[in-house]
Design a protein around this motif. Structure first.
Motif, PDB file in Angstrom:
ATOM      1  N   SER A 128      96.173  17.385  28.357  1.00 30.85           N
ATOM      2  CA  SER A 128      95.111  18.388  28.344  1.00 30.85           C
ATOM      3  C   SER A 128      94.428  18.469  29.702  1.00 30.85           C
ATOM      4  CB  SER A 128      94.094  17.961  27.284  1.00 30.85           C
ATOM      5  OG  SER A 128      92.903  18.675  27.410  1.00 30.85           O
ATOM      6  N   TYR A 155      88.009  11.538  22.789  1.00 29.57           N
ATOM      7  CA  TYR A 155      89.232  12.348  22.722  1.00 29.57           C
ATOM      8  C   TYR A 155      89.875  12.451  24.112  1.00 29.57           C
ATOM      9  CZ  TYR A 155      92.261  16.401  22.902  1.00 29.57           C
ATOM     10  OH  TYR A 155      93.339  17.212  23.156  1.00 29.57           O
ATOM     11  N   ASN A 186      93.358  26.168  27.924  1.00 33.94           N
ATOM     12  CA  ASN A 186      92.803  26.495  26.595  1.00 33.94           C
ATOM     13  C   ASN A 186      93.738  27.409  25.798  1.00 33.94           C
ATOM     14  OD1 ASN A 186      90.599  25.592  28.362  1.00 33.94           O
ATOM     15  ND2 ASN A 186      89.289  26.055  26.626  1.00 33.94           N
ATOM     16  N   ASN A 206      85.883  25.781  18.963  1.00 27.82           N
ATOM     17  CA  ASN A 206      86.481  26.484  20.098  1.00 27.82           C
ATOM     18  C   ASN A 206      86.042  27.950  20.114  1.00 27.82           C
ATOM     19  OD1 ASN A 206      89.118  24.393  19.405  1.00 27.82           O
ATOM     20  ND2 ASN A 206      88.186  24.416  21.415  1.00 27.82           N
ATOM     21  N   LEU A 207      86.051  28.516  21.307  1.00 22.60           N
ATOM     22  CA  LEU A 207      85.483  29.856  21.485  1.00 22.60           C
ATOM     23  C   LEU A 207      86.226  30.945  20.706  1.00 22.60           C
ATOM     24  CD1 LEU A 207      83.474  31.723  22.902  1.00 22.60           C
ATOM     25  CD2 LEU A 207      85.019  31.772  24.863  1.00 22.60           C
ATOM     26  N   ASN A 223      77.177  32.204  19.551  1.00 25.06           N
ATOM     27  CA  ASN A 223      76.273  31.618  20.543  1.00 25.06           C
ATOM     28  C   ASN A 223      77.033  31.442  21.845  1.00 25.06           C
ATOM     29  OD1 ASN A 223      73.881  31.118  18.971  1.00 25.06           O
ATOM     30  ND2 ASN A 223      75.072  29.555  17.891  1.00 25.06           N
ATOM     31  N   PHE A 225      77.107  29.477  24.964  1.00 24.87           N
ATOM     32  CA  PHE A 225      76.443  28.232  25.364  1.00 24.87           C
ATOM     33  C   PHE A 225      76.141  28.219  26.866  1.00 24.87           C
ATOM     34  CE2 PHE A 225      78.991  26.336  21.653  1.00 24.87           C
ATOM     35  CZ  PHE A 225      77.936  26.527  20.757  1.00 24.87           C
ATOM     36  N   CYS A 236      80.304  29.761  31.339  1.00 22.78           N
ATOM     37  CA  CYS A 236      81.368  28.836  31.768  1.00 22.78           C
ATOM     38  C   CYS A 236      82.720  29.537  31.912  1.00 22.78           C
ATOM     39  CB  CYS A 236      81.550  27.731  30.731  1.00 22.78           C
ATOM     40  SG  CYS A 236      80.210  26.583  30.641  1.00 22.78           S
ATOM     41  N   ARG A 238      86.965  29.243  31.926  1.00 25.68           N
ATOM     42  CA  ARG A 238      88.141  28.494  31.461  1.00 25.68           C
ATOM     43  C   ARG A 238      89.389  29.325  31.711  1.00 25.68           C
ATOM     44  NH1 ARG A 238      84.539  25.513  31.027  1.00 25.68           N
ATOM     45  NH2 ARG A 238      83.892  24.193  29.296  1.00 25.68           N
ATOM     46  N   ARG A 304      75.909  23.636  25.922  1.00 30.45           N
ATOM     47  CA  ARG A 304      76.458  22.645  24.991  1.00 30.45           C
ATOM     48  C   ARG A 304      76.684  21.356  25.771  1.00 30.45           C
ATOM     49  NH1 ARG A 304      82.155  23.984  22.056  1.00 30.45           N
ATOM     50  NH2 ARG A 304      82.945  23.653  24.145  1.00 30.45           N
ATOM     51  N   ASP A 307      79.794  20.048  28.294  1.00 34.78           N
ATOM     52  CA  ASP A 307      80.657  21.131  28.773  1.00 34.78           C
ATOM     53  C   ASP A 307      80.881  21.058  30.277  1.00 34.78           C
ATOM     54  OD1 ASP A 307      81.784  22.752  26.866  1.00 34.78           O
ATOM     55  OD2 ASP A 307      80.032  24.049  26.642  1.00 34.78           O
TER      56      ASP A 307
HETATM   57  C1  WQD Z   1      85.286  27.260  25.831  1.00 38.03           C
HETATM   58  C2  WQD Z   1      84.001  27.829  26.405  1.00 38.03           C
HETATM   59  C3  WQD Z   1      81.985  26.741  25.636  1.00 38.03           C
HETATM   60  C4  WQD Z   1      82.193  28.026  21.483  1.00 38.03           C
HETATM   61  C5  WQD Z   1      87.987  22.096  24.394  1.00 38.03           C
HETATM   62  C6  WQD Z   1      88.235  20.621  24.576  1.00 38.03           C
HETATM   63  C7  WQD Z   1      89.360  20.381  25.529  1.00 38.03           C
HETATM   64  C8  WQD Z   1      90.612  21.160  25.128  1.00 38.03           C
HETATM   65  C9  WQD Z   1      90.308  22.605  24.826  1.00 38.03           C
HETATM   66  C10 WQD Z   1      92.088  19.773  23.873  1.00 38.03           C
HETATM   67  C11 WQD Z   1      82.992  26.741  26.794  1.00 38.03           C
HETATM   68  C12 WQD Z   1      82.022  28.192  25.206  1.00 38.03           C
HETATM   69  C13 WQD Z   1      82.470  27.829  22.820  1.00 38.03           C
HETATM   70  C14 WQD Z   1      81.067  28.829  21.133  1.00 38.03           C
HETATM   71  C15 WQD Z   1      80.626  29.200  23.462  1.00 38.03           C
HETATM   72  N1  WQD Z   1      91.187  20.663  23.935  1.00 38.03           N
HETATM   73  N2  WQD Z   1      81.701  28.406  23.794  1.00 38.03           N
HETATM   74  N3  WQD Z   1      80.348  29.394  22.141  1.00 38.03           N
HETATM   75  O1  WQD Z   1      85.294  23.245  25.818  1.00 38.03           O
HETATM   76  O2  WQD Z   1      87.061  24.261  27.288  1.00 38.03           O
HETATM   77  O3  WQD Z   1      87.701  22.621  25.653  1.00 38.03           O
HETATM   78  O4  WQD Z   1      89.197  22.695  23.917  1.00 38.03           O
HETATM   79  O5  WQD Z   1      92.524  19.066  24.733  1.00 38.03           O
HETATM   80  O6  WQD Z   1      89.607  19.025  25.537  1.00 38.03           O
HETATM   81  O7  WQD Z   1      87.048  20.037  25.094  1.00 38.03           O
HETATM   82  O8  WQD Z   1      86.994  24.871  24.876  1.00 38.03           O
HETATM   83  O9  WQD Z   1      86.923  26.688  23.247  1.00 38.03           O
HETATM   84  O10 WQD Z   1      85.347  24.715  22.962  1.00 38.03           O
HETATM   85  O11 WQD Z   1      84.961  26.329  24.811  1.00 38.03           O
HETATM   86  O12 WQD Z   1      79.940  29.725  24.333  1.00 38.03           O
HETATM   87  O13 WQD Z   1      80.754  29.017  19.946  1.00 38.03           O
HETATM   88  O14 WQD Z   1      83.360  28.609  25.397  1.00 38.03           O
HETATM   89  O15 WQD Z   1      80.706  26.371  26.025  1.00 38.03           O
HETATM   90  O16 WQD Z   1      82.350  27.169  27.945  1.00 38.03           O
HETATM   91  P1  WQD Z   1      86.646  23.731  25.969  1.00 38.03           P
HETATM   92  P2  WQD Z   1      86.067  25.632  23.859  1.00 38.03           P
END
Ligand code: WQD
Ligand code: NAD
Length: 348
Positions: A128, A155, A186, A206-207, A223, A225, A236, A238, A304, A307
């Motif tokens: 990852s 994790y 992602n 996840n988003l 939300n 974040f 943020c 990705r 969050r 993050d």
């Molecule tokens: C993406 C962006 C949130 C939900 C996670 C794991 C990582 C990998 C992939 C496995 C961030 C924002 C999210 C919401 C939001 N998994 N968000 N509102 O954090 O990049 O990674 O999944 O290995 O290890 O940590 O992915 O999809 O959670 O978030 O604003 O309701 O969306 O803050 O910026 P992330 P995510």
């Protein structure tokens, strides 16, 4: 001609199911081992519907050496393995660290123990981008040589530790073990048949699943974040990669180990799997709205905890060496995620 056999641990899960489809489409025979801790056997039926071929399926826990060994005894020699089987919820790993260390480390150790006793083993590992943490600005987009930062969660630690275990084992078994560790950014979207896709438990963390559940009315609003990060729009960034493109990279990795192993740099290699394009949370919302015509109600919420501000991939090593590219246009990816959510709603 004898078909090559690939063992897929966690093959009933989100990425494993899409990869099983791609492997079968490329002519491989697939054996799935999954304990169904985060999936259901119904996924195997759905894979069969897509490809016309039912993968052999064993319900077993890879962290249980004797159960896992029994499966392998029954299956016989495999030509390669892809190891997806792991727990993946970051928040849960903070609350239940031992469960994560036990499952994620033990299942890999067992796989290595079993396969290194054979004459030749080739393993793809699901790693990852979390291993990079927040890369320094000069290392963005991040390539495979960027320093690994201390992981933010148990994790993330398991992914780093698994890579260390693989590195040491590859060193000890130079003559009979090949390893490719794929660092996913992602993964999003679903197969265009809408028969397989991501099945988040409870409230999605996840988003994209949160976006699609908001679109269908299951959640009132999304939300976002944080909008005060040091990024162009404050949210943020990705690198969102289509799960079917990701699945194809596994086929390319298997082929490299089986057919071009003399081209490998040593017997362990690492590849970033991403698009090379960073998208902010607000851009994800607007791209989804553009692709589907559905408005997403959202509000700006506090940051969050844990993050990373921004990370996206330099995928040029995978592009060049694996001959792989994330090729699916973003609007198709968004549409696939939306179709899947609609399918889930109509099934329930
Ligand atoms: C993406 C962006 C949130 C939900 C996670 C794991 C990582 C990998 C992939 C496995 C961030 C924002 C999210 C919401 C939001 N998994 N968000 N509102 O954090 O990049 O990674 O999944 O290995 O290890 O940590 O992915 O999809 O959670 O978030 O604003 O309701 O969306 O803050 O910026 P992330 P995510
Ligand atoms: P998933 O939960 O949908 O799939 C994992 C599968 O493994 C599930 O079917 C689960 O039942 C099975 N499993 C878990 N522990 C097992 C065990 N001990 N024995 C047998 N089966 C077991 O998750 P996914 O999103 O498909 O992720 C697959 C792999 O990719 C994981 O290793 C994950 O850490 C990694 N990964 C995922 C993401 C992501 O955002 N989805 C990103 C980077 C890396």
């Amino acid at each position: 001609m004898k078909r090559l056999k690939v063992l897929v641990t966690g093959g009933a899960g989100y990425i494993g199911a899409h990869t099983t489809v791609e492997l079968q489409k490329s002519g491989f025979e697939v054996v799935v081992v999954d304990n169904l801790s985060n999936s259901s056997e119904d996924v195997i039926d759905r894979i069969e519907k897509i490809t016309g071929e039912r993968p052999r399926f064993f319900k077993a826990d890879c962290a249980d050496l004797s159960a896992f060994s029994k499966v392998l005894e029954e299956v016989g020699e495999v030509d390669a393995a892809i190891h997806f089987a792991a727990f993946k919820a970051v928040g849960e790993s903070v609350r239940e660290p031992l469960m994560y260390y036990r499952n994620n480390l033990q299942s890999l150790i067992n796989l290595l123990q079993i396969l290194t006793s054979s004459a030749k083993a080739a393993i793809v590992f699901s790693s990852s981008c979390t291993v990079y943490g927040q890369p320094d600005k000069e290392n963005l987009p991040v390539n495979e040589n960027a320093p690994l930062k201390k992981a933010e969660s148990p994790y993330g630690m398991t992914k780093q530790m698994c890579e260390d275990i693989l590195e040491d084992t590859a060193k000890a078994f130079k003559d009979n073990l090949k390893v490719i560790s794929l660092r996913y950014f992602n993964p999003i979207g679903a197969h265009d048949s809408a028969l397989i896709g991501e099945l988040p438990r409870g409230v999605p963390q996840n988003l994209l699943p949160f976006v699609t559940q908001t679109a269908i009315g299951k959640r009132e609003q999304l939300n976002v974040f944080g909008n005060d990060y040091n990024t162009p729009d404050g949210s943020c960034i990705r690198d969102y990669i289509y799960v079917c493109d990701l699945a194809k990279a596994h086929v390319a990795a298997i082929k490299r180990m089986l057919y071009e192993s003399e081209m490998m740099e040593g017997n362990i290699e690492y590849f970033n799997l991403g698009t090379g394009r960073g998208l902010s949370v607000l851009e994800v919302i607007s791209e989804f709205e553009k692709a589907t015509g559905v408005k997403i109600p959202y509000k700006i919420a506090p940051r969050r905890e844990g993050d990373v501000e921004q990370v996206w991939a330099d995928p040029s090593k995978a592009n060049k060496i694996l001959g792989w590219i994330a090729e699916t246009p973003l609007d198709e990816v968004m549409k696939s995620a939306w179709l899947w959510e609609q399918r889930l709603a109509s099934d329930s």
